[in-house]
Scaffold this motif. Structure first.
Motif, PDB file in Angstrom:
ATOM      1  N   LEU A  76     -12.544  -5.633   6.539  1.00 51.86           N
ATOM      2  CA  LEU A  76     -12.772  -4.296   7.092  1.00 51.86           C
ATOM      3  C   LEU A  76     -11.800  -3.253   6.544  1.00 51.86           C
ATOM      4  O   LEU A  76     -12.207  -2.168   6.128  1.00 51.86           O
ATOM      5  CB  LEU A  76     -12.661  -4.341   8.622  1.00 51.86           C
ATOM      6  N   SER A  77     -10.516  -3.590   6.544  1.00 51.02           N
ATOM      7  CA  SER A  77      -9.508  -2.578   6.229  1.00 51.02           C
ATOM      8  C   SER A  77      -9.374  -2.295   4.739  1.00 51.02           C
ATOM      9  O   SER A  77      -9.286  -1.133   4.333  1.00 51.02           O
ATOM     10  CB  SER A  77      -8.153  -3.010   6.797  1.00 51.02           C
ATOM     11  N   THR A  78      -9.360  -3.352   3.907  1.00 54.35           N
ATOM     12  CA  THR A  78      -9.167  -3.130   2.472  1.00 54.35           C
ATOM     13  C   THR A  78     -10.470  -2.752   1.778  1.00 54.35           C
ATOM     14  O   THR A  78     -10.596  -1.661   1.236  1.00 54.35           O
ATOM     15  CB  THR A  78      -8.553  -4.375   1.809  1.00 54.35           C
ATOM     16  N   PHE A  79     -11.441  -3.664   1.795  1.00 51.79           N
ATOM     17  CA  PHE A  79     -12.715  -3.365   1.128  1.00 51.79           C
ATOM     18  C   PHE A  79     -13.410  -2.172   1.789  1.00 51.79           C
ATOM     19  O   PHE A  79     -13.980  -1.320   1.112  1.00 51.79           O
ATOM     20  CB  PHE A  79     -13.634  -4.584   1.152  1.00 51.79           C
ATOM     21  N   PRO A  86      -4.828 -13.449  -1.876  1.00 57.91           N
ATOM     22  CA  PRO A  86      -6.211 -13.856  -2.163  1.00 57.91           C
ATOM     23  C   PRO A  86      -7.089 -12.695  -2.604  1.00 57.91           C
ATOM     24  O   PRO A  86      -7.987 -12.868  -3.431  1.00 57.91           O
ATOM     25  CB  PRO A  86      -6.697 -14.437  -0.826  1.00 57.91           C
ATOM     26  N   LEU A  87      -6.812 -11.517  -2.066  1.00 54.29           N
ATOM     27  CA  LEU A  87      -7.590 -10.337  -2.425  1.00 54.29           C
ATOM     28  C   LEU A  87      -7.405  -9.990  -3.896  1.00 54.29           C
ATOM     29  O   LEU A  87      -8.368  -9.713  -4.614  1.00 54.29           O
ATOM     30  CB  LEU A  87      -7.158  -9.170  -1.549  1.00 54.29           C
ATOM     31  N   ALA A  88      -6.159 -10.033  -4.364  1.00 57.80           N
ATOM     32  CA  ALA A  88      -5.877  -9.739  -5.772  1.00 57.80           C
ATOM     33  C   ALA A  88      -6.511 -10.782  -6.679  1.00 57.80           C
ATOM     34  O   ALA A  88      -7.055 -10.447  -7.749  1.00 57.80           O
ATOM     35  CB  ALA A  88      -4.368  -9.688  -5.995  1.00 57.80           C
ATOM     36  N   ALA A  89      -6.470 -12.044  -6.254  1.00 60.69           N
ATOM     37  CA  ALA A  89      -7.073 -13.117  -7.059  1.00 60.69           C
ATOM     38  C   ALA A  89      -8.579 -12.910  -7.212  1.00 60.69           C
ATOM     39  O   ALA A  89      -9.142 -13.067  -8.307  1.00 60.69           O
ATOM     40  CB  ALA A  89      -6.778 -14.468  -6.423  1.00 60.69           C
ATOM     41  N   THR A  93      -0.833  -4.903  -7.545  1.00 60.81           N
ATOM     42  CA  THR A  93       0.528  -4.378  -7.399  1.00 60.81           C
ATOM     43  C   THR A  93       1.096  -4.697  -6.026  1.00 60.81           C
ATOM     44  O   THR A  93       2.249  -5.143  -5.892  1.00 60.81           O
ATOM     45  CB  THR A  93       0.532  -2.850  -7.608  1.00 60.81           C
ATOM     46  N   SER A  94       0.294  -4.493  -4.979  1.00 58.74           N
ATOM     47  CA  SER A  94       0.750  -4.772  -3.622  1.00 58.74           C
ATOM     48  C   SER A  94       1.018  -6.261  -3.414  1.00 58.74           C
ATOM     49  O   SER A  94       1.972  -6.630  -2.714  1.00 58.74           O
ATOM     50  CB  SER A  94      -0.290  -4.282  -2.608  1.00 58.74           C
ATOM     51  N   ALA A  95       0.181  -7.112  -4.005  1.00 58.66           N
ATOM     52  CA  ALA A  95       0.405  -8.558  -3.901  1.00 58.66           C
ATOM     53  C   ALA A  95       1.753  -8.933  -4.496  1.00 58.66           C
ATOM     54  O   ALA A  95       2.503  -9.743  -3.922  1.00 58.66           O
ATOM     55  CB  ALA A  95      -0.718  -9.315  -4.609  1.00 58.66           C
ATOM     56  N   ALA A  96       2.089  -8.341  -5.639  1.00 57.44           N
ATOM     57  CA  ALA A  96       3.380  -8.621  -6.278  1.00 57.44           C
ATOM     58  C   ALA A  96       4.540  -8.105  -5.429  1.00 57.44           C
ATOM     59  O   ALA A  96       5.554  -8.797  -5.245  1.00 57.44           O
ATOM     60  CB  ALA A  96       3.408  -7.987  -7.671  1.00 57.44           C
ATOM     61  N   VAL A  97       4.395  -6.891  -4.891  1.00 57.05           N
ATOM     62  CA  VAL A  97       5.464  -6.289  -4.084  1.00 57.05           C
ATOM     63  C   VAL A  97       5.729  -7.101  -2.824  1.00 57.05           C
ATOM     64  O   VAL A  97       6.881  -7.453  -2.506  1.00 57.05           O
ATOM     65  CB  VAL A  97       5.113  -4.831  -3.707  1.00 57.05           C
ATOM     66  N   PHE A  98       4.666  -7.443  -2.085  1.00 55.19           N
ATOM     67  CA  PHE A  98       4.852  -8.138  -0.813  1.00 55.19           C
ATOM     68  C   PHE A  98       5.246  -9.606  -1.007  1.00 55.19           C
ATOM     69  O   PHE A  98       5.955 -10.171  -0.171  1.00 55.19           O
ATOM     70  CB  PHE A  98       3.589  -8.023   0.040  1.00 55.19           C
ATOM     71  N   THR A  99       4.787 -10.219  -2.091  1.00 54.40           N
ATOM     72  CA  THR A  99       5.222 -11.589  -2.382  1.00 54.40           C
ATOM     73  C   THR A  99       6.712 -11.612  -2.670  1.00 54.40           C
ATOM     74  O   THR A  99       7.444 -12.506  -2.202  1.00 54.40           O
ATOM     75  CB  THR A  99       4.446 -12.162  -3.579  1.00 54.40           C
TER      76      THR A  99
END
Length: 299
Positions: free
Chosen positions: A221-224, A39-42, A188-194
């Motif tokens: 909190l952690s990403t943004f 959802p973050l990448a979207a 990139t992380s969304a693709a890797v973890f998916t």
């Protein structure tokens, strides 16, 4: 302003260890990370599509590829080791403490790789910080956590991954806007973890409310907060001072973990916290010298 930025960075980055603990019992690490980044990448891609594109137009394919590699190192590799270690029974404080070795490694490599001189005062602060980390690590690691001895080696891999990402970014001649780099890294992380979750049959999210509470915590909190402030602080303060702030992650996380999860917090932990805080004061009071014409971490 810099002091407030540093405080916000420390708290938000430390929240990642707590968020990992919150979701540790509800789903495997790859499931948590997949649904954290999808959802973050979207959202970030949608914002990028409808926002001003001036920050994207000057990027070459090589710049995008470099940022993708940085994302794999600083997000995918780093976070997978952190989440895996915590799920294996390593406490949040201990995981953060092992990652706290990063400043010494980054400080030692800053000279030869970035041509940034580290002053004697800064080295004193770095060594002091290592002493504080060692004190708290010893207190935390000797407590009964149920983790196998080899599980404590996993956070070391994450620490090295983040150090590599930091120097890869520091050697880049193209300054990428934080919003742009975060979009590339998260996509990139969304693709890797998916891909990892799908291959291991762990893509389906659980219905437990704690899982989605942990996802909301990690995204906000952690990403943004933590990840965004990491690169912003890196550009404004330089690699040595930014990585010295990483010394604070360990004691802050230890206190936080003790309050929320009942993890051990002893007198030795408190002494280590004091030493680590002293290290930050020492390093931030020093001014690094650079060669004339040399490229510094702040660019």
């Amino acid at each position: 302003m810099n002091a407030l930025l540093s405080i916000a960075f420390v708290l938000c980055w430390s929240s990642g260890f707590i968020g990992a603990k919150l979701g540790a019992d509800s789903a495997p690490a790859v499931t948590l990370l997949m649904w954290r980044f999808l959802p973050l990448a979207a959202i970030l891609l949608a914002v990028a599509a409808f926002s001003a594109r001036t920050s994207w137009r000057r990027l070459t394919a090589r710049d995008v590829a470099r940022q993708a590699v940085i994302g794999v190192l600083s997000q995918s590799g780093y976070l997978l080791t952190v989440f895996s270690a915590i799920q294996l029974g390593v406490s949040t404080g201990t995981t953060a403490l092992i990652d706290g070795i990063q400043p010494l490694v980054a400080g030692a490599l800053a000279g030869p790789l970035l041509r940034q001189y580290v002053t004697r005062t800064q080295w004193l602060g770095l060594c002091l910080g290592i002493g504080g980390v060692a004190l708290v690590t010893t207190a935390d690691a000797t407590a009964t956590t149920g983790a196998a001895w080899w599980a404590y080696l996993i956070p070391f891999l994450g620490m090295l991954s983040l150090v590599a990402a930091t120097f890869l970014e520091g050697r880049s001649r193209t300054q990428v806007a934080p919003a742009v780099s975060m979009t590339i890294h998260c996509t990139t992380s969304a693709a890797v973890f998916t891909a990892l979750a799908t291959c291991t049959g762990a893509a389906k999210p659980p219905a437990e409310p704690w899982f989605w509470a942990a996802i909301a915590w990690l995204v906000t909190l952690s990403t943004f907060g933590g990840y965004g402030l990491y690169w912003l602080t890196l550009r404004r303060s330089g690699i040595t001072k930014v990585n010295t702030l990483m010394f604070l992650m360990a004691p802050v996380t230890a206190v936080w973990g003790a309050a929320m999860f009942g993890e051990p917090f002893t007198l030795q932990t408190a002494i280590g916290l004091t030493v680590a805080l002293s290290a930050v004061v020492v390093v931030h009071s020093a001014r690094p010298r650079t060669r004339e014409g040399a490229v510094t971490a702040t660019r």
